[in-house]
Design a protein around this motif. Sequence first.
Motif, PDB file in Angstrom:
ATOM      1  N   LEU A 150       0.836  -1.189   0.000  1.00  0.00           N
ATOM      2  CA  LEU A 150       0.000   0.000   0.000  1.00  0.00           C
ATOM      3  C   LEU A 150       0.874   1.243   0.000  1.00  0.00           C
ATOM      4  O   LEU A 150       1.997   1.232   0.517  1.00  0.00           O
ATOM      5  N   LEU A 151       0.367   2.305  -0.570  1.00  0.00           N
ATOM      6  CA  LEU A 151       1.043   3.593  -0.475  1.00  0.00           C
ATOM      7  C   LEU A 151       0.680   4.199   0.879  1.00  0.00           C
ATOM      8  O   LEU A 151      -0.492   4.443   1.159  1.00  0.00           O
ATOM      9  N   PRO A 152       1.659   4.442   1.767  1.00  0.00           N
ATOM     10  CA  PRO A 152       1.343   4.954   3.108  1.00  0.00           C
ATOM     11  C   PRO A 152       0.661   6.323   3.033  1.00  0.00           C
ATOM     12  O   PRO A 152       0.911   7.096   2.105  1.00  0.00           O
ATOM     13  N   PRO A 153      -0.195   6.637   4.003  1.00  0.00           N
ATOM     14  CA  PRO A 153      -0.857   7.948   3.994  1.00  0.00           C
ATOM     15  C   PRO A 153       0.119   9.060   4.341  1.00  0.00           C
ATOM     16  O   PRO A 153       1.201   8.820   4.894  1.00  0.00           O
ATOM     17  N   GLN A 154      -0.289  10.273   4.033  1.00  0.00           N
ATOM     18  CA  GLN A 154       0.501  11.455   4.378  1.00  0.00           C
ATOM     19  C   GLN A 154      -0.429  12.505   4.971  1.00  0.00           C
ATOM     20  O   GLN A 154      -1.481  12.817   4.413  1.00  0.00           O
ATOM     21  N   ALA A 155      -0.037  13.042   6.108  1.00  0.00           N
ATOM     22  CA  ALA A 155      -0.855  14.059   6.769  1.00  0.00           C
ATOM     23  C   ALA A 155      -0.798  15.366   5.991  1.00  0.00           C
ATOM     24  O   ALA A 155       0.222  15.720   5.398  1.00  0.00           O
ATOM     25  N   THR A 156      -1.901  16.083   5.999  1.00  0.00           N
ATOM     26  CA  THR A 156      -1.970  17.374   5.312  1.00  0.00           C
ATOM     27  C   THR A 156      -1.176  18.413   6.088  1.00  0.00           C
ATOM     28  O   THR A 156      -1.379  18.599   7.290  1.00  0.00           O
ATOM     29  N   THR A 157      -0.272  19.093   5.399  1.00  0.00           N
ATOM     30  CA  THR A 157       0.513  20.168   6.023  1.00  0.00           C
ATOM     31  C   THR A 157       0.325  21.503   5.313  1.00  0.00           C
ATOM     32  O   THR A 157       0.585  22.545   5.896  1.00  0.00           O
ATOM     33  N   THR A 158      -0.098  21.471   4.054  1.00  0.00           N
ATOM     34  CA  THR A 158      -0.298  22.714   3.304  1.00  0.00           C
ATOM     35  C   THR A 158      -1.576  22.621   2.480  1.00  0.00           C
ATOM     36  O   THR A 158      -2.046  21.534   2.157  1.00  0.00           O
ATOM     37  N   GLY A 159      -2.095  23.770   2.161  1.00  0.00           N
ATOM     38  CA  GLY A 159      -3.262  23.853   1.281  1.00  0.00           C
ATOM     39  C   GLY A 159      -3.227  25.160   0.519  1.00  0.00           C
ATOM     40  O   GLY A 159      -2.815  26.195   1.068  1.00  0.00           O
ATOM     41  N   ALA A 160      -3.601  25.127  -0.741  1.00  0.00           N
ATOM     42  CA  ALA A 160      -3.601  26.326  -1.582  1.00  0.00           C
ATOM     43  C   ALA A 160      -5.037  26.690  -1.944  1.00  0.00           C
ATOM     44  O   ALA A 160      -5.822  25.822  -2.327  1.00  0.00           O
ATOM     45  N   LEU A 161      -5.359  27.970  -1.823  1.00  0.00           N
ATOM     46  CA  LEU A 161      -6.707  28.446  -2.104  1.00  0.00           C
ATOM     47  C   LEU A 161      -6.689  29.444  -3.246  1.00  0.00           C
ATOM     48  O   LEU A 161      -5.733  30.208  -3.402  1.00  0.00           O
ATOM     49  N   THR A 162      -7.730  29.426  -4.033  1.00  0.00           N
ATOM     50  CA  THR A 162      -7.920  30.410  -5.084  1.00  0.00           C
ATOM     51  C   THR A 162      -9.405  30.707  -5.181  1.00  0.00           C
ATOM     52  O   THR A 162     -10.232  29.912  -4.743  1.00  0.00           O
ATOM     53  N   GLY A 163      -9.730  31.853  -5.743  1.00  0.00           N
ATOM     54  CA  GLY A 163     -11.136  32.219  -5.863  1.00  0.00           C
ATOM     55  C   GLY A 163     -11.348  33.696  -5.585  1.00  0.00           C
ATOM     56  O   GLY A 163     -10.390  34.472  -5.444  1.00  0.00           O
ATOM     57  N   ASN A 164     -12.594  34.082  -5.512  1.00  0.00           N
ATOM     58  CA  ASN A 164     -12.942  35.495  -5.403  1.00  0.00           C
ATOM     59  C   ASN A 164     -13.810  35.766  -4.182  1.00  0.00           C
ATOM     60  O   ASN A 164     -14.717  35.002  -3.860  1.00  0.00           O
ATOM     61  N   LEU A 165     -13.502  36.874  -3.506  1.00  0.00           N
ATOM     62  CA  LEU A 165     -14.347  37.414  -2.455  1.00  0.00           C
ATOM     63  C   LEU A 165     -15.036  38.655  -3.028  1.00  0.00           C
ATOM     64  O   LEU A 165     -14.389  39.460  -3.702  1.00  0.00           O
ATOM     65  N   PRO A 166     -16.343  38.822  -2.813  1.00  0.00           N
ATOM     66  CA  PRO A 166     -17.072  39.911  -3.492  1.00  0.00           C
ATOM     67  C   PRO A 166     -16.614  41.288  -3.039  1.00  0.00           C
ATOM     68  O   PRO A 166     -16.415  41.537  -1.846  1.00  0.00           O
ATOM     69  N   LYS A 167     -16.447  42.167  -4.018  1.00  0.00           N
ATOM     70  CA  LYS A 167     -16.086  43.556  -3.729  1.00  0.00           C
ATOM     71  C   LYS A 167     -17.286  44.341  -3.199  1.00  0.00           C
ATOM     72  O   LYS A 167     -17.163  45.182  -2.320  1.00  0.00           O
ATOM     73  N   VAL A 168     -18.474  44.065  -3.756  1.00  0.00           N
ATOM     74  CA  VAL A 168     -19.684  44.805  -3.380  1.00  0.00           C
ATOM     75  C   VAL A 168     -20.136  44.365  -1.992  1.00  0.00           C
ATOM     76  O   VAL A 168     -20.289  43.167  -1.726  1.00  0.00           O
ATOM     77  N   VAL A 169     -20.341  45.335  -1.129  1.00  0.00           N
ATOM     78  CA  VAL A 169     -20.754  45.055   0.249  1.00  0.00           C
ATOM     79  C   VAL A 169     -22.265  44.864   0.283  1.00  0.00           C
ATOM     80  O   VAL A 169     -23.024  45.750  -0.102  1.00  0.00           O
ATOM     81  N   THR A 170     -22.705  43.707   0.726  1.00  0.00           N
ATOM     82  CA  THR A 170     -24.141  43.437   0.878  1.00  0.00           C
ATOM     83  C   THR A 170     -24.506  43.142   2.329  1.00  0.00           C
ATOM     84  O   THR A 170     -25.657  42.825   2.624  1.00  0.00           O
ATOM     85  N   GLY A 171     -23.588  43.240   3.240  1.00  0.00           N
ATOM     86  CA  GLY A 171     -23.846  42.993   4.645  1.00  0.00           C
ATOM     87  C   GLY A 171     -22.631  43.355   5.475  1.00  0.00           C
ATOM     88  O   GLY A 171     -21.536  43.559   4.929  1.00  0.00           O
ATOM     89  N   PRO A 172     -22.786  43.519   6.778  1.00  0.00           N
ATOM     90  CA  PRO A 172     -24.041  43.296   7.505  1.00  0.00           C
ATOM     91  C   PRO A 172     -25.022  44.456   7.314  1.00  0.00           C
ATOM     92  O   PRO A 172     -24.627  45.599   7.195  1.00  0.00           O
ATOM     93  N   LEU A 173     -26.304  44.128   7.289  1.00  0.00           N
ATOM     94  CA  LEU A 173     -27.356  45.124   7.151  1.00  0.00           C
ATOM     95  C   LEU A 173     -28.386  44.935   8.256  1.00  0.00           C
ATOM     96  O   LEU A 173     -28.746  43.815   8.599  1.00  0.00           O
ATOM     97  N   ALA A 174     -28.842  46.080   8.789  1.00  0.00           N
ATOM     98  CA  ALA A 174     -29.906  46.043   9.789  1.00  0.00           C
ATOM     99  C   ALA A 174     -31.246  45.969   9.076  1.00  0.00           C
ATOM    100  O   ALA A 174     -31.432  46.533   7.988  1.00  0.00           O
ATOM    101  N   GLU A 175     -32.210  45.282   9.688  1.00  0.00           N
ATOM    102  CA  GLU A 175     -33.541  45.198   9.097  1.00  0.00           C
ATOM    103  C   GLU A 175     -34.243  46.547   9.242  1.00  0.00           C
ATOM    104  O   GLU A 175     -34.181  47.192  10.290  1.00  0.00           O
ATOM    105  N   VAL A 176     -34.908  46.967   8.167  1.00  0.00           N
ATOM    106  CA  VAL A 176     -35.572  48.272   8.147  1.00  0.00           C
ATOM    107  C   VAL A 176     -37.024  48.082   7.704  1.00  0.00           C
ATOM    108  O   VAL A 176     -37.299  47.401   6.715  1.00  0.00           O
ATOM    109  N   LEU A 177     -37.952  48.706   8.474  1.00  0.00           N
ATOM    110  CA  LEU A 177     -39.361  48.781   8.083  1.00  0.00           C
ATOM    111  C   LEU A 177     -39.648  50.195   7.606  1.00  0.00           C
ATOM    112  O   LEU A 177     -39.227  51.165   8.249  1.00  0.00           O
TER     113      LEU A 177
END
Length: 644
Positions: A150-177
């Motif tokens: 068997l190929l022995p397991p290896q513990a995770t030590t690193t992770g790479a992330l990619t993607g987008n966080l929205p520029k337009v602010v939609t929160g936090p917002l208070a509820e308004v009547l």
Amino acid sequence: MASALHSGLSGMQANQNWIDLIGNNLANASTPGFKSSQATFAAQFSRTLQAATGPGSNRGGRNPVQVGLGVRMADTARNFAQGALTNTGRVFDVALQGRGFFAVSNGLTNYYSRVGTFGLDAASFLVDQRTGHQVLSPSGQAIQLDTESLLPPQATTTGALTGNLPKVVTGPLAEVLTAASEFTDGEPAELSSANVGPYTIPTGETWTMKIAVSGGAPQTVSVTSVSGTVTAADIATAISALDGVAASVNGGGGIDIETDRTGDDVSLIVQSGASSSDLAALVGFGTTLVRGSESAVTSSTTLNDLPANVTDYVAGDVIQVSGFDADGTPINATFTYGAANDGTTVDDLVSFLDNLYTGATVTLDSSGRIVAESDTPGESGLALSLLDGASSTGATQWAMHALAVSTEGTGPDTVTTSMEVFDEAGVAHTMTLTFERQADASWTVTPTLPSGDGTVLSAPITGLRFNDDGSPIALAQLNSTISLSITGQTAVQDVALDLGQDGAFTGMTQFGADGEIFVTEQDGYGAGSLADLAVDADGSISGLYTNGESRVLGAMGIATFINPEGLTHAGDNLYAASLNSGPVNLGAGATGSAGSVVGGALENSNVDTAEQFVHLIEAQRGFQANARVITAQNEVLRDMVNLI
């Protein structure tokens, strides 16, 4: 004369050898990896009949006079040009694109081949299936592949992330009547008489006129004289008896008429009576339509001034207030109308409402609408409604100002992704990463593990910021290493996150698009069993495992020679080194002249059959011509014998 016989014989022998060579080429036209040979002829020694002489003072020099003694096959050169490749789909069918050779050994002698028809034997050695010879590695050793472990397991030590966080602010917002319509300061439709009383009407006569309110049916006003005159008060009383209007005597003795309702939608028109008894003309009322008006509310605008007010409130009337505070607390209260009570103006009502709500603020916006806004952002059960008390004299159409949600309460902007984390035993755990926008426009990354899988020991990653163009900034200042305590593991496991590079768009970004984050890489994996094998361009043999990982199990050695044409044929498409091939250089593929290894393919023979048939014709004609020489010489010898 015998030399002609020997010359013809040598020519026949040479051309016969050439035919043999061509026949061998054609026989191997479909042999994988076969390299064609070509014949090279050379003249035999010549018999000198007269030697060459140099020029003298009185005569020139003379060339030698020589007669050749035939021909011989001087060389059979092999053509090592690359053959075309044919895909077989079999893992250990391998071919070379270059000048190299596969190396195999029978335990005593090393051989070399362009044909890689290899396979595994019962002991997991890589062997040539035609001969059983073991295939050699770049170090010259037999290749034994571990296909069971068997190929022995290896513990995770690193992770790479990619993607987008929205520029337009939609929160936090208070509820308004917000109220459906605005409050305005309404004025009634008004009309004043041009004449003052008392008014002369013959005794016993009845004079009339009609009044229409806000487009309604005209209502008749009648007054009867009992003494030859009627007073302004008498007429005002008759008018006030109609629906929707009221009349009074003004300070000048004339009559003022105004509608009970106020606002732009209210109108008033007086219509003349009979020509001989027209009360409107007598009093001096114009017969042109007049309308009410509206203006912005002020601090002094009373509830009775509102266009929605149907009947004026009197002191002691109540307005029921019900709803829910931002935290869900029920609101039930009574606003009592009157200067000595809770107030009479719109401002008094708004202030009363604002005092009722502890988790929200009630105001009147610039347009005059009631607005109730939660004091804290996020979802809430905020609600507010107004209703006149059942016993109240006054009445307002509160439905015109009903409050509804104009802004849904939301929490801060968040983007969530998950990452598979393997512990040292190869057990997979799902770590959730929640990106949350903060009030200062930065982002916080909060990692969590499912209940029972373990706990996150490190604090959230804070201060993730972006440039105006959406690229990340100051990533080096972030502590992006997450420490995990995983259930069943004694040691703390650290996972370092790669969020990209400052000023680059290869990792995290903040553009005007939807938020979406992906984990593109993590270096951990569970245990895996061998699923397949593959041969790489350098000759290395990789094992592909069920966990998606791979590792090198061995490597084929690729041999090169200074003079590959000096190799000796050893049968079975094998070559052996010779004194003129030069020393063998055994190494990896895809380097220098060794060439690249192509898995799942075999090299075809490089024999050109059309060319070989042309040479065959040439050899046949050459053999025939030399046979004719022997025939001619035989005739000459026969004629000589017949001279005796």
